[in-house]
Design an enzyme around this catalytic site. Structure first.
Site, PDB file in Angstrom:
ATOM      1  N   GLU A  51       0.631  -1.254  -0.101  1.00  0.00           N
ATOM      2  CA  GLU A  51      -0.070  -0.101  -0.121  1.00  0.00           C
ATOM      3  C   GLU A  51       0.871   1.360  -0.128  1.00  0.00           C
ATOM      4  O   GLU A  51       0.485   2.346  -0.565  1.00  0.00           O
ATOM      5  CB  GLU A  51      -0.891  -0.174   1.116  1.00  0.00           C
ATOM      6  CG  GLU A  51      -2.184  -0.706   1.093  1.00  0.00           C
ATOM      7  CD  GLU A  51      -2.957  -0.380  -0.258  1.00  0.00           C
ATOM      8  OE1 GLU A  51      -3.282   1.083  -0.489  1.00  0.00           O
ATOM      9  OE2 GLU A  51      -3.369  -1.192  -1.078  1.00  0.00           O
ATOM     10  N   HIS A  53       3.480   1.771  -1.647  1.00  0.00           N
ATOM     11  CA  HIS A  53       3.820   2.120  -3.255  1.00  0.00           C
ATOM     12  C   HIS A  53       2.495   2.482  -3.776  1.00  0.00           C
ATOM     13  O   HIS A  53       2.565   3.464  -4.564  1.00  0.00           O
ATOM     14  CB  HIS A  53       4.419   0.809  -3.877  1.00  0.00           C
ATOM     15  CG  HIS A  53       5.486   0.210  -3.275  1.00  0.00           C
ATOM     16  ND1 HIS A  53       5.778  -0.851  -2.847  1.00  0.00           N
ATOM     17  CD2 HIS A  53       6.762   0.642  -3.438  1.00  0.00           C
ATOM     18  CE1 HIS A  53       6.850  -1.305  -2.261  1.00  0.00           C
ATOM     19  NE2 HIS A  53       7.740  -0.369  -2.799  1.00  0.00           N
ATOM     20  N   GLY A 163       8.406   8.281  -1.407  1.00  0.00           N
ATOM     21  CA  GLY A 163       7.716   7.991   0.034  1.00  0.00           C
ATOM     22  C   GLY A 163       8.674   8.614   1.230  1.00  0.00           C
ATOM     23  O   GLY A 163       9.990   8.366   0.902  1.00  0.00           O
TER      24      GLY A 163
HETATM   25  P1  AMP Z   1      11.324   0.655  -2.894  1.00  0.00           P
HETATM   26  O1  AMP Z   1      10.361  -0.257  -3.752  1.00  0.00           O
HETATM   27  O2  AMP Z   1      11.443   0.045  -1.566  1.00  0.00           O
HETATM   28  O3  AMP Z   1      12.630   1.379  -3.517  1.00  0.00           O
HETATM   29  O4  AMP Z   1      10.361   1.943  -2.788  1.00  0.00           O
HETATM   30  C1  AMP Z   1       9.712   2.652  -3.655  1.00  0.00           C
HETATM   31  C2  AMP Z   1       9.194   3.980  -3.505  1.00  0.00           C
HETATM   32  O5  AMP Z   1       8.116   3.552  -2.245  1.00  0.00           O
HETATM   33  C3  AMP Z   1      10.251   4.798  -2.438  1.00  0.00           C
HETATM   34  O6  AMP Z   1       9.683   6.207  -2.900  1.00  0.00           O
HETATM   35  C4  AMP Z   1       9.910   4.501  -1.069  1.00  0.00           C
HETATM   36  O7  AMP Z   1       9.997   5.706  -0.219  1.00  0.00           O
HETATM   37  C5  AMP Z   1       8.215   4.267  -1.308  1.00  0.00           C
HETATM   38  N1  AMP Z   1       7.710   3.605  -0.112  1.00  0.00           N
HETATM   39  C6  AMP Z   1       8.190   2.404   0.227  1.00  0.00           C
HETATM   40  N2  AMP Z   1       7.520   1.902   1.433  1.00  0.00           N
HETATM   41  C7  AMP Z   1       6.456   3.250   1.633  1.00  0.00           C
HETATM   42  C8  AMP Z   1       5.667   3.375   2.613  1.00  0.00           C
HETATM   43  N3  AMP Z   1       5.416   2.503   3.810  1.00  0.00           N
HETATM   44  N4  AMP Z   1       4.707   4.483   2.598  1.00  0.00           N
HETATM   45  C9  AMP Z   1       5.123   5.332   1.630  1.00  0.00           C
HETATM   46  N5  AMP Z   1       5.942   5.235   0.523  1.00  0.00           N
HETATM   47  C10 AMP Z   1       6.777   3.980   0.526  1.00  0.00           C
END
Ligand code: AMP
Length: 296
Positions: A51, A53, A163
């Site tokens: 959620e 993402h 995020g």
């Molecule tokens: P990642 O797949 O971990 O590289 O994350 C992709 C994007 O999703 C990044 O901008 C993260 O900061 C964002 N993201 C990951 N977890 C969360 C979360 N719990 N709440 C909001 N955004 C998130």
């Protein structure tokens, strides 16, 4: 209606997005949309979507005409002893989820598309890349900044969504686009949490049920900091001491840092006198987790 029919109806209702593996094809499609006067919102991810993402996809959909999500587990942002090999990957599931949120286009390249043989250029993020996360993951932000800039070249969107969960990463990306004159707007969206407070993360999938319970101590300790400040305490060492006591008694295995910084920076503070963010990194079992909260 039996369940089989219901699920078929649902999948018809939510078509899966168009998937691109080739750089040129996604780039031309994005450029054509913009030439036709449409705005494009871009969400870079490493897949294993949750959620958190999907909230970024919702943001892109709300603000832009076309939404693009990239799914790429970027090898250069993992250290040699980190979890690159076992990072969760499930493209089909990710595409289904993106379909339910109305995502238009997905870019899911193979690693050699992004890092062809002979690749030898990368972005040095500077001081921002060496503190906090950078202390424990020395080349992490070099890898992040490099892949983000590459993705911005391949998906030349109007707006990119990140995020707040990865607080320092948002600062790195904002610094990168400012320093290198990248014509894209950066939006930072709030951290999405489980009902009990645990920040959503693809790495939560590594946690056993018992580790999952102990992992809750990260968000609890941040809440505790907020409560202590609301009660009138300002001294960072006092607050940090109480946080560490909670983390230890909850059974967190290794606290890597608990830092109090001026909101929007990584500049440490000794007293919570203005907008302050507490950032934390800790290991529960073998799983390294990060979280942060704005307090004060
Ligand atoms: P990642 O797949 O971990 O590289 O994350 C992709 C994007 O999703 C990044 O901008 C993260 O900061 C964002 N993201 C990951 N977890 C969360 C979360 N719990 N709440 C909001 N955004 C998130």
């Amino acid at each position: 209606m039996n369940l089989q029919v219901a699920s078929t109806a649902r999948s018809k209702e939510f078509p899966v997005p168009r998937v691109f593996e080739q750089l040129d094809a996604i780039r031309q499609t994005v450029l054509a949309a913009r030439a036709a006067g449409k705005t494009v919102g871009f969400v870079p991810t490493m897949g294993a979507l949750h959620e958190g993402h999907l909230s970024l996809v919702d943001g892109a959909r709300a603000e832009c005409d076309v939404s693009v999500v990239s799914i790429f587990v970027n090898p250069t942002q993992f250290g040699p002893t980190e979890d690159l090999g076992r990072y969760p990957r499930d493209l089909e599931r990710d595409l289904r989820l993106l379909g339910t949120r109305g995502c238009d286009l997905v870019f899911a390249p193979a690693a050699d598309q992004i890092y062809p043989a002979g690749y030898d250029t990368s972005i040095d993020v500077g001081e921002l890349g060496r503190q906090l996360e950078g202390e424990f993951r020395p080349d992490h932000f070099r890898g992040v900044a490099t892949v983000v800039l590459k993705l911005f070249q391949i998906v030349p969107a109007d707006v990119a969504y990140f995020g707040r969960k990865d607080y320092q990463q948002t600062l790195v990306v904002e610094r990168l686009v400012a320093d290198l004159n990248v014509p894209i707007e950066i939006r930072v969206m709030p951290t999405v949490r489980e009902p009990d407070g645990l920040a959503m993360s693809s790495r939560n999938a590594y946690l056993s049920a018992e580790e999952r319970r102990r992992a809750l101590a990260l968000s609890q300790s941040l809440q505790l900091a907020d409560e202590i400040v609301r009660a009138g305490v300002r001294d960072v060492e006092t607050i940090r001491g109480k946080m560490l006591a909670h983390l230890t008694s909850a059974g967190v295995d290794e606290v890597q840092y608990v830092a109090f910084v001026v909101e929007g920076t990584i500049t440490p503070v000794r007293s919570v006198d203005g907008p302050t963010t507490v950032v934390i990194a800790a290991k529960v079992g073998a799983t390294r987790l990060i979280d942060n909260l704005r307090i004060g």
